[in-house]
Write a protein that holds these residues in place. Sequence first.
Motif, PDB file in Angstrom:
ATOM      1  N   HIS A   1      34.691  45.005  55.600  1.00  0.00           N
ATOM      2  CA  HIS A   1      34.274  44.412  56.861  1.00  0.00           C
ATOM      3  C   HIS A   1      35.379  43.669  57.588  1.00  0.00           C
ATOM      4  O   HIS A   1      35.127  42.996  58.577  1.00  0.00           O
ATOM      5  N   GLY A   2      36.624  43.769  57.088  1.00  0.00           N
ATOM      6  CA  GLY A   2      37.745  43.220  57.814  1.00  0.00           C
ATOM      7  C   GLY A   2      37.853  41.711  57.770  1.00  0.00           C
ATOM      8  O   GLY A   2      38.606  41.125  58.535  1.00  0.00           O
ATOM      9  N   GLN A   3      37.116  41.024  56.909  1.00  0.00           N
ATOM     10  CA  GLN A   3      37.220  39.577  56.814  1.00  0.00           C
ATOM     11  C   GLN A   3      36.961  39.125  55.392  1.00  0.00           C
ATOM     12  O   GLN A   3      36.327  39.811  54.610  1.00  0.00           O
ATOM     13  N   ALA A   4      37.514  37.970  55.061  1.00  0.00           N
ATOM     14  CA  ALA A   4      37.348  37.436  53.711  1.00  0.00           C
ATOM     15  C   ALA A   4      35.940  36.900  53.530  1.00  0.00           C
ATOM     16  O   ALA A   4      35.278  36.526  54.497  1.00  0.00           O
ATOM     17  N   PRO A   5      35.460  36.845  52.292  1.00  0.00           N
ATOM     18  CA  PRO A   5      34.145  36.251  52.041  1.00  0.00           C
ATOM     19  C   PRO A   5      34.114  34.788  52.457  1.00  0.00           C
ATOM     20  O   PRO A   5      35.138  34.105  52.500  1.00  0.00           O
ATOM     21  N   HIS A   6      32.921  34.310  52.779  1.00  0.00           N
ATOM     22  CA  HIS A   6      32.759  32.892  53.100  1.00  0.00           C
ATOM     23  C   HIS A   6      33.216  32.068  51.901  1.00  0.00           C
ATOM     24  O   HIS A   6      32.888  32.387  50.751  1.00  0.00           O
ATOM     25  N   PRO A   7      33.993  30.989  52.117  1.00  0.00           N
ATOM     26  CA  PRO A   7      34.512  30.215  50.983  1.00  0.00           C
ATOM     27  C   PRO A   7      33.429  29.660  50.074  1.00  0.00           C
ATOM     28  O   PRO A   7      33.654  29.483  48.871  1.00  0.00           O
ATOM     29  N   ASP A   8      32.240  29.367  50.607  1.00  0.00           N
ATOM     30  CA  ASP A   8      31.169  28.831  49.772  1.00  0.00           C
ATOM     31  C   ASP A   8      30.472  29.905  48.947  1.00  0.00           C
ATOM     32  O   ASP A   8      29.562  29.604  48.174  1.00  0.00           O
ATOM     33  N   SER A   9      30.879  31.172  49.135  1.00  0.00           N
ATOM     34  CA  SER A   9      30.297  32.247  48.330  1.00  0.00           C
ATOM     35  C   SER A   9      31.273  32.733  47.261  1.00  0.00           C
ATOM     36  O   SER A   9      31.016  33.724  46.593  1.00  0.00           O
ATOM     37  N   ARG A  10      32.388  32.018  47.091  1.00  0.00           N
ATOM     38  CA  ARG A  10      33.384  32.385  46.086  1.00  0.00           C
ATOM     39  C   ARG A  10      33.343  31.368  44.943  1.00  0.00           C
ATOM     40  O   ARG A  10      33.205  30.175  45.174  1.00  0.00           O
ATOM     41  N   PHE A  11      33.505  31.873  43.726  1.00  0.00           N
ATOM     42  CA  PHE A  11      33.409  31.003  42.557  1.00  0.00           C
ATOM     43  C   PHE A  11      34.585  31.237  41.626  1.00  0.00           C
ATOM     44  O   PHE A  11      34.980  32.375  41.377  1.00  0.00           O
ATOM     45  N   ASP A  12      35.116  30.139  41.126  1.00  0.00           N
ATOM     46  CA  ASP A  12      36.257  30.175  40.240  1.00  0.00           C
ATOM     47  C   ASP A  12      35.840  30.664  38.859  1.00  0.00           C
ATOM     48  O   ASP A  12      34.780  30.290  38.344  1.00  0.00           O
ATOM     49  N   ALA A  13      36.679  31.497  38.248  1.00  0.00           N
ATOM     50  CA  ALA A  13      36.358  32.034  36.921  1.00  0.00           C
ATOM     51  C   ALA A  13      36.205  30.930  35.894  1.00  0.00           C
ATOM     52  O   ALA A  13      35.378  31.036  34.974  1.00  0.00           O
ATOM     53  N   ASP A  14      36.975  29.856  36.034  1.00  0.00           N
ATOM     54  CA  ASP A  14      36.860  28.751  35.074  1.00  0.00           C
ATOM     55  C   ASP A  14      35.499  28.072  35.179  1.00  0.00           C
ATOM     56  O   ASP A  14      34.910  27.682  34.164  1.00  0.00           O
ATOM     57  N   TRP A  15      34.982  27.924  36.416  1.00  0.00           N
ATOM     58  CA  TRP A  15      33.653  27.343  36.592  1.00  0.00           C
ATOM     59  C   TRP A  15      32.580  28.233  35.976  1.00  0.00           C
ATOM     60  O   TRP A  15      31.669  27.763  35.284  1.00  0.00           O
ATOM     61  N   LEU A  16      32.699  29.544  36.187  1.00  0.00           N
ATOM     62  CA  LEU A  16      31.716  30.460  35.629  1.00  0.00           C
ATOM     63  C   LEU A  16      31.739  30.420  34.101  1.00  0.00           C
ATOM     64  O   LEU A  16      30.691  30.473  33.452  1.00  0.00           O
ATOM     65  N   ALA A  17      32.938  30.315  33.525  1.00  0.00           N
ATOM     66  CA  ALA A  17      33.030  30.219  32.065  1.00  0.00           C
ATOM     67  C   ALA A  17      32.461  28.894  31.563  1.00  0.00           C
ATOM     68  O   ALA A  17      31.801  28.848  30.512  1.00  0.00           O
ATOM     69  N   LEU A  18      32.687  27.828  32.327  1.00  0.00           N
ATOM     70  CA  LEU A  18      32.219  26.506  31.920  1.00  0.00           C
ATOM     71  C   LEU A  18      30.702  26.443  31.841  1.00  0.00           C
ATOM     72  O   LEU A  18      30.139  25.786  30.962  1.00  0.00           O
ATOM     73  N   ARG A  19      30.024  27.147  32.748  1.00  0.00           N
ATOM     74  CA  ARG A  19      28.569  27.049  32.800  1.00  0.00           C
ATOM     75  C   ARG A  19      27.852  28.099  31.943  1.00  0.00           C
ATOM     76  O   ARG A  19      26.637  28.033  31.772  1.00  0.00           O
TER      77      ARG A  19
ATOM     78  N   ASP B   1      33.992  40.112  44.769  1.00  0.00           N
ATOM     79  CA  ASP B   1      35.267  39.614  44.252  1.00  0.00           C
ATOM     80  C   ASP B   1      35.837  40.604  43.239  1.00  0.00           C
ATOM     81  O   ASP B   1      35.370  40.698  42.105  1.00  0.00           O
ATOM     82  N   ALA B   2      36.859  41.339  43.661  1.00  0.00           N
ATOM     83  CA  ALA B   2      37.430  42.375  42.802  1.00  0.00           C
ATOM     84  C   ALA B   2      38.037  41.798  41.529  1.00  0.00           C
ATOM     85  O   ALA B   2      37.945  42.403  40.450  1.00  0.00           O
ATOM     86  N   THR B   3      38.626  40.605  41.622  1.00  0.00           N
ATOM     87  CA  THR B   3      39.249  39.994  40.450  1.00  0.00           C
ATOM     88  C   THR B   3      38.207  39.646  39.397  1.00  0.00           C
ATOM     89  O   THR B   3      38.388  39.906  38.197  1.00  0.00           O
ATOM     90  N   LEU B   4      37.088  39.054  39.847  1.00  0.00           N
ATOM     91  CA  LEU B   4      36.028  38.728  38.895  1.00  0.00           C
ATOM     92  C   LEU B   4      35.404  39.991  38.305  1.00  0.00           C
ATOM     93  O   LEU B   4      35.057  40.025  37.112  1.00  0.00           O
ATOM     94  N   LEU B   5      35.252  41.032  39.123  1.00  0.00           N
ATOM     95  CA  LEU B   5      34.682  42.280  38.613  1.00  0.00           C
ATOM     96  C   LEU B   5      35.576  42.897  37.537  1.00  0.00           C
ATOM     97  O   LEU B   5      35.077  43.455  36.549  1.00  0.00           O
ATOM     98  N   GLU B   6      36.887  42.816  37.742  1.00  0.00           N
ATOM     99  CA  GLU B   6      37.804  43.321  36.713  1.00  0.00           C
ATOM    100  C   GLU B   6      37.613  42.562  35.406  1.00  0.00           C
ATOM    101  O   GLU B   6      37.610  43.142  34.322  1.00  0.00           O
ATOM    102  N   ARG B   7      37.447  41.249  35.515  1.00  0.00           N
ATOM    103  CA  ARG B   7      37.204  40.441  34.316  1.00  0.00           C
ATOM    104  C   ARG B   7      35.882  40.838  33.672  1.00  0.00           C
ATOM    105  O   ARG B   7      35.782  40.950  32.442  1.00  0.00           O
ATOM    106  N   ALA B   8      34.835  41.041  34.506  1.00  0.00           N
ATOM    107  CA  ALA B   8      33.533  41.429  33.963  1.00  0.00           C
ATOM    108  C   ALA B   8      33.621  42.758  33.225  1.00  0.00           C
ATOM    109  O   ALA B   8      33.072  42.913  32.125  1.00  0.00           O
ATOM    110  N   ALA B   9      34.314  43.724  33.830  1.00  0.00           N
ATOM    111  CA  ALA B   9      34.441  45.036  33.194  1.00  0.00           C
ATOM    112  C   ALA B   9      35.164  44.924  31.857  1.00  0.00           C
ATOM    113  O   ALA B   9      34.779  45.575  30.869  1.00  0.00           O
ATOM    114  N   ARG B  10      36.183  44.077  31.808  1.00  0.00           N
ATOM    115  CA  ARG B  10      36.933  43.903  30.565  1.00  0.00           C
ATOM    116  C   ARG B  10      36.091  43.179  29.509  1.00  0.00           C
ATOM    117  O   ARG B  10      36.006  43.608  28.353  1.00  0.00           O
TER     118      ARG B  10
END
Length: 303
Positions: free
Chosen positions: A6-24, A84-93
């Motif tokens: 869609h030619g634009q970055a995701p809304h910043p409030d819809s992005r989550f850090d991998a460390d936060w996801l691991a923490l929870r 988030d392609a980076t998070l998806l790569e982590r999920a696949a791994r």
Amino acid sequence: MNPAQHGQAPHPDSRFDADWLALREGADAAARARELTDLAADWLRGRGHVPYACVDLGTGSGSNPRFLAPRLPGPQSWRLLDHDATLLERAARDCADLRDAAGNPVDLRPECRDLSALEAGDLAGADLVCASALIDLVGASWLDRLSEACASAGAAVLFSLSVDGEWGCRRAGAEDADPDDALVRSAFNAHQRRDKGVGAALGPDAPAQLAKRLRRLGYRVRVAPSPWRLGMKHAPDAALAAALIDGWLRAALEQEPAASARLHAWHARRRAALDDPAFVLTVGHVDLFACPRAGEPSCGGEA
């Protein structure tokens, strides 16, 4: 959301850090309403075909399939959708060696895509549509499209760990109230309802709103509490509690900047309380399972 589409970055409030996801992740697993996972397993067993097609919305780093796949029958085929392609790569791994309840390998298909553009065809063929900590971030029109897409597919849904807007503190078994807890709670809940790219977020209202839509479409709905209970004697819980209190401060400051002095003082008091091993922080969440009523006795009773 996929900026390439869609030619634009995701809304910043819809992005989550991998460390936060691991923490929870540990607290999420402990909090889930296991009876709803059991209903989802019963639903799949009654489908009469394999593999069971599961779709995970907002997969992030993969905590939802990691929890569910070993507790559901198989064979299973999962589509993992996230912007988030980076998070998806982590999920696949990290999910590469997943097994179903019988020990069979699970088929995974990660898809980097814009969830804000969800359409009925995106869920075609799904037996189970699920997500964790997602629906409180979206707006009413997105829930409309989600509900209609699930109904069109004839799929059951399992949405876990949606915030309910409540949290509380206890110390040595007794309530531990701070005079500014209400200020922070109100400011955070208001911040939670900001637009995160898919309309004004429903926040704590999301589970009830989704249940209403699904019932209208002929679903039987079960809702159950799934609160975090974070005890300071447990180091991972203490780390998550500290991150939560820091996050609540940031959100409250954005929402109520004029109350900065009160909010920082509240933060200092609550951070100091975490040093007490008898301190417990409870954060309310809700799980929801629903399936089409017609001819499906495995759905469980309405609640």
